[in-house]
Write a protein that holds these residues in place. Structure first.
Motif, PDB file in Angstrom:
ATOM      1  N   HIS A   1       0.838  -1.212   0.000  1.00 14.79           N
ATOM      2  CA  HIS A   1       0.000   0.000   0.000  1.00 14.79           C
ATOM      3  C   HIS A   1       0.872   1.262   0.000  1.00 14.79           C
ATOM      4  CE1 HIS A   1      -3.105   2.841   1.070  1.00 14.79           C
ATOM      5  NE2 HIS A   1      -2.379   3.211   2.110  1.00 14.79           N
ATOM      6  N   GLY A   2       1.898   1.252   0.827  1.00 19.59           N
ATOM      7  CA  GLY A   2       2.774   2.424   0.903  1.00 19.59           C
ATOM      8  C   GLY A   2       3.497   2.672  -0.415  1.00 19.59           C
TER       9      GLY A   2
ATOM     10  N   PRO B   1      -1.576  11.027   3.553  1.00 19.24           N
ATOM     11  CA  PRO B   1      -0.635  10.078   2.954  1.00 19.24           C
ATOM     12  C   PRO B   1      -0.290   8.899   3.860  1.00 19.24           C
ATOM     13  CG  PRO B   1       0.499  12.082   3.629  1.00 19.24           C
ATOM     14  CD  PRO B   1      -0.970  12.345   3.769  1.00 19.24           C
ATOM     15  N   ALA B   2      -0.412   9.070   5.169  1.00 19.26           N
ATOM     16  CA  ALA B   2       0.053   8.014   6.074  1.00 19.26           C
ATOM     17  C   ALA B   2      -1.016   6.970   6.371  1.00 19.26           C
ATOM     18  CB  ALA B   2       0.539   8.636   7.381  1.00 19.26           C
ATOM     19  N   ALA B   3      -2.257   7.225   5.941  1.00 21.95           N
ATOM     20  CA  ALA B   3      -3.346   6.302   6.286  1.00 21.95           C
ATOM     21  C   ALA B   3      -3.040   4.900   5.765  1.00 21.95           C
ATOM     22  CB  ALA B   3      -4.661   6.818   5.708  1.00 21.95           C
ATOM     23  N   GLY B   4      -3.163   3.918   6.633  1.00 24.92           N
ATOM     24  CA  GLY B   4      -2.985   2.523   6.242  1.00 24.92           C
ATOM     25  C   GLY B   4      -1.546   2.085   6.052  1.00 24.92           C
ATOM     26  N   MET B   5      -0.602   2.949   6.367  1.00 25.14           N
ATOM     27  CA  MET B   5       0.810   2.587   6.166  1.00 25.14           C
ATOM     28  C   MET B   5       1.411   1.926   7.402  1.00 25.14           C
ATOM     29  SD  MET B   5       2.708   5.565   4.071  1.00 25.14           S
ATOM     30  CE  MET B   5       2.299   5.917   2.372  1.00 25.14           C
ATOM     31  N   THR B   6       2.425   1.104   7.160  1.00 26.10           N
ATOM     32  CA  THR B   6       3.181   0.540   8.280  1.00 26.10           C
ATOM     33  C   THR B   6       4.064   1.646   8.857  1.00 26.10           C
ATOM     34  OG1 THR B   6       5.083  -0.040   6.920  1.00 26.10           O
ATOM     35  CG2 THR B   6       3.318  -1.691   7.077  1.00 26.10           C
ATOM     36  N   LEU B   7       4.598   1.378  10.022  1.00 29.08           N
ATOM     37  CA  LEU B   7       5.450   2.375  10.678  1.00 29.08           C
ATOM     38  C   LEU B   7       6.659   2.736   9.803  1.00 29.08           C
ATOM     39  CD1 LEU B   7       5.508   3.952  13.290  1.00 29.08           C
ATOM     40  CD2 LEU B   7       6.971   2.180  14.263  1.00 29.08           C
ATOM     41  N   ALA B   8       7.267   1.702   9.218  1.00 28.25           N
ATOM     42  CA  ALA B   8       8.445   1.956   8.368  1.00 28.25           C
ATOM     43  C   ALA B   8       8.054   2.788   7.150  1.00 28.25           C
ATOM     44  CB  ALA B   8       9.053   0.626   7.926  1.00 28.25           C
ATOM     45  N   GLU B   9       6.887   2.499   6.577  1.00 29.75           N
ATOM     46  CA  GLU B   9       6.427   3.265   5.415  1.00 29.75           C
ATOM     47  C   GLU B   9       6.125   4.712   5.790  1.00 29.75           C
ATOM     48  OE1 GLU B   9       4.286  -0.228   2.712  1.00 29.75           O
ATOM     49  OE2 GLU B   9       3.095   0.874   4.181  1.00 29.75           O
ATOM     50  N   ARG B  10       5.580   4.888   6.972  1.00 27.93           N
ATOM     51  CA  ARG B  10       5.281   6.260   7.426  1.00 27.93           C
ATOM     52  C   ARG B  10       6.566   7.058   7.562  1.00 27.93           C
ATOM     53  NH1 ARG B  10       0.314   6.258  10.655  1.00 27.93           N
ATOM     54  NH2 ARG B  10       1.317   7.501  12.242  1.00 27.93           N
ATOM     55  N   GLU B  11       7.589   6.408   8.096  1.00 26.23           N
ATOM     56  CA  GLU B  11       8.870   7.107   8.248  1.00 26.23           C
ATOM     57  C   GLU B  11       9.432   7.500   6.886  1.00 26.23           C
ATOM     58  OE1 GLU B  11      11.488   4.849  10.771  1.00 26.23           O
ATOM     59  OE2 GLU B  11      10.202   5.304  12.487  1.00 26.23           O
ATOM     60  N   GLN B  12       9.342   6.561   5.942  1.00 22.99           N
ATOM     61  CA  GLN B  12       9.847   6.861   4.595  1.00 22.99           C
ATOM     62  C   GLN B  12       9.033   7.960   3.925  1.00 22.99           C
ATOM     63  OE1 GLN B  12      10.672   2.653   3.263  1.00 22.99           O
ATOM     64  NE2 GLN B  12      11.453   3.810   1.512  1.00 22.99           N
ATOM     65  N   THR B  13       7.735   7.959   4.206  1.00 24.77           N
ATOM     66  CA  THR B  13       6.861   8.988   3.625  1.00 24.77           C
ATOM     67  C   THR B  13       7.206  10.363   4.194  1.00 24.77           C
ATOM     68  OG1 THR B  13       5.129   7.336   3.362  1.00 24.77           O
ATOM     69  CG2 THR B  13       4.446   9.629   3.224  1.00 24.77           C
ATOM     70  N   THR B  14       7.495  10.403   5.476  1.00 24.77           N
ATOM     71  CA  THR B  14       7.914  11.669   6.098  1.00 24.77           C
ATOM     72  C   THR B  14       9.158  12.207   5.400  1.00 24.77           C
ATOM     73  OG1 THR B  14       7.219  10.713   8.192  1.00 24.77           O
ATOM     74  CG2 THR B  14       8.469  12.739   8.319  1.00 24.77           C
TER      75      THR B  14
ATOM     76  N   HIS C   1      -4.993  13.613   9.476  1.00 20.85           N
ATOM     77  CA  HIS C   1      -5.703  13.466  10.748  1.00 20.85           C
ATOM     78  C   HIS C   1      -4.770  12.988  11.838  1.00 20.85           C
ATOM     79  CE1 HIS C   1      -9.828  14.073   9.643  1.00 20.85           C
ATOM     80  NE2 HIS C   1      -9.643  13.366   8.554  1.00 20.85           N
ATOM     81  N   ASP C   2      -3.746  12.276  11.419  1.00 24.66           N
ATOM     82  CA  ASP C   2      -2.903  11.563  12.361  1.00 24.66           C
ATOM     83  C   ASP C   2      -1.860  12.517  12.966  1.00 24.66           C
ATOM     84  OD1 ASP C   2      -0.780  10.037  13.405  1.00 24.66           O
ATOM     85  OD2 ASP C   2      -1.419   8.322  12.211  1.00 24.66           O
ATOM     86  N   MET C   3      -2.057  12.854  14.224  1.00 20.73           N
ATOM     87  CA  MET C   3      -1.194  13.852  14.876  1.00 20.73           C
ATOM     88  C   MET C   3       0.246  13.368  15.019  1.00 20.73           C
ATOM     89  SD  MET C   3      -2.643  16.539  15.243  1.00 20.73           S
ATOM     90  CE  MET C   3      -4.242  16.791  14.581  1.00 20.73           C
ATOM     91  N   ASP C   4       0.392  12.060  15.201  1.00 25.80           N
ATOM     92  CA  ASP C   4       1.741  11.525  15.312  1.00 25.80           C
ATOM     93  C   ASP C   4       2.501  11.766  14.002  1.00 25.80           C
ATOM     94  OD1 ASP C   4       3.875   9.915  16.419  1.00 25.80           O
ATOM     95  OD2 ASP C   4       3.257   8.417  14.938  1.00 25.80           O
ATOM     96  N   PHE C   5       1.799  11.572  12.890  1.00 27.47           N
ATOM     97  CA  PHE C   5       2.429  11.806  11.592  1.00 27.47           C
ATOM     98  C   PHE C   5       2.720  13.295  11.394  1.00 27.47           C
ATOM     99  CE2 PHE C   5       2.462  12.272   6.939  1.00 27.47           C
ATOM    100  CZ  PHE C   5       3.465  11.362   6.641  1.00 27.47           C
ATOM    101  N   VAL C   6       1.785  14.142  11.806  1.00 27.71           N
ATOM    102  CA  VAL C   6       1.993  15.591  11.686  1.00 27.71           C
ATOM    103  C   VAL C   6       3.228  16.002  12.496  1.00 27.71           C
ATOM    104  CG1 VAL C   6       1.001  17.866  12.189  1.00 27.71           C
ATOM    105  CG2 VAL C   6      -0.442  16.069  11.239  1.00 27.71           C
ATOM    106  N   ARG C   7       3.375  15.401  13.661  1.00 28.52           N
ATOM    107  CA  ARG C   7       4.546  15.733  14.494  1.00 28.52           C
ATOM    108  C   ARG C   7       5.842  15.376  13.764  1.00 28.52           C
ATOM    109  NH1 ARG C   7       5.154  17.538  19.198  1.00 28.52           N
ATOM    110  NH2 ARG C   7       2.969  17.281  19.755  1.00 28.52           N
TER     111      ARG C   7
END
Ligand code: ADP
Length: 246
Positions: free
Chosen positions: A150-151, A174-187, A204-210
């Motif tokens: 998905h990522g 962009p982070a919806a449905g992503m694994t933690l590793a994918e979220r990091e790469q997306t950041t 929506h995801d505040m952790d991702f916004v941070r």
């Protein structure tokens, strides 16, 4: 520094309900911005107005060094002017390879006749490789897009948007449905993209916004409620009330 996009006092009503109510917003040419806000705050409508899908009843939307009015352009013209939008659900061609998806995106960028007369050149192959590399898919170009995670599909779609060489990218969750590793790469990807263009992330995801570590615009009832760093806006009593309920 002058703004790349300047939105000034826009409003739009649907059946008498003001979905956007005097919203002003601006972003620089190489800036990453997160737009947050509760459901119904007007985030989608705001992006619809910037991309020409919805016309505001009032206000101005100015673009580029010469401050042209985007309200005079239709959706296709706005896209050509350099505004790309990525929706939450990836819309890649699942049966085609990563390279073919990117090639099609480059071809679409050359206009409707290119589909008939355009032959991929060595230049195209080089550009496809560059785009794949830019979104972290350099070693996946021969894979069928349907086999990607998905990522990876989200990154491919960002690569396809980059084929249009947008100066402003609007990215929806962009982070919806992503694994933690994918979220990091997306950041990392979004931060890098924002070094050379404007990137607006609706999230929506505040952790991702941070993680994005950028200026945040909080929308509420179709207007800007607060703006600044995430720490700054989350200390704002109005923001706390909106998020935690009254
Ligand atoms: P968000 O993306 O922040 O959740 P939206 O921009 O989707 O907010 O919606 C803002 C408000 O406008 C909501 O109350 C929504 O119900 C309303 N709205 C959005 N589009 C339409 C429409 N086409 N017709 C009627 N109401 C709409």
């Amino acid at each position: 520094m002058s703004a790349l996009l300047e939105v000034d006092g826009i409003s739009v009503s649907f059946d008498g309900f003001k979905a956007i109510n005097g919203l002003s917003f601006s972003i620089g040419a190489a800036e990453l911005r997160a737009v947050i806000g509760p459901n119904g705050a007007g985030k989608t409508t705001f992006m619809d107005i910037v991309t020409g899908k919805t016309r505001p009843d009032e206000g101005r939307v100015l673009w580029g060094e010469t401050s042209i009015s985007l309200l005079k352009l239709n959706e296709a013209q706005i896209a050509r002017a350099g505004i790309g939008r990525k929706f939450q659900r990836p819309t890649v061609f699942e049966d085609q390879s990563v390279a073919d998806n990117l090639t099609m995106a480059l071809r679409a960028n050359r206009g409707p006749f290119a589909v008939l007369f355009w032959k991929p050149s060595r230049d195209t192959a080089r550009r496809v490789a560059e785009l794949a590399d830019e979104v972290g898919l350099a070693d996946q170009t021969d894979r069928r897009a349907g086999e990607l995670s998905h990522g990876q599909k989200q990154w491919l779609e960002i690569g396809m948007l980059l084929a249009q060489e947008p100066r402003l990218l609007l990215v929806d969750e962009p982070a919806a449905g992503m694994t933690l590793a994918e979220r990091e790469q997306t950041t990392t990807l979004l931060k890098r993209l924002a070094q050379t263009r404007a990137v607006v992330v609706v999230e929506h995801d505040m952790d991702f916004v941070r993680r994005l570590d950028c200026k945040v615009t909080v929308l509420h009832q179709g207007a800007v409620l607060a703006e600044g760093s995430l720490d700054h806006v989350t200390r704002n009593p109005d923001v706390i009330e909106v998020y935690l309920g009254r």
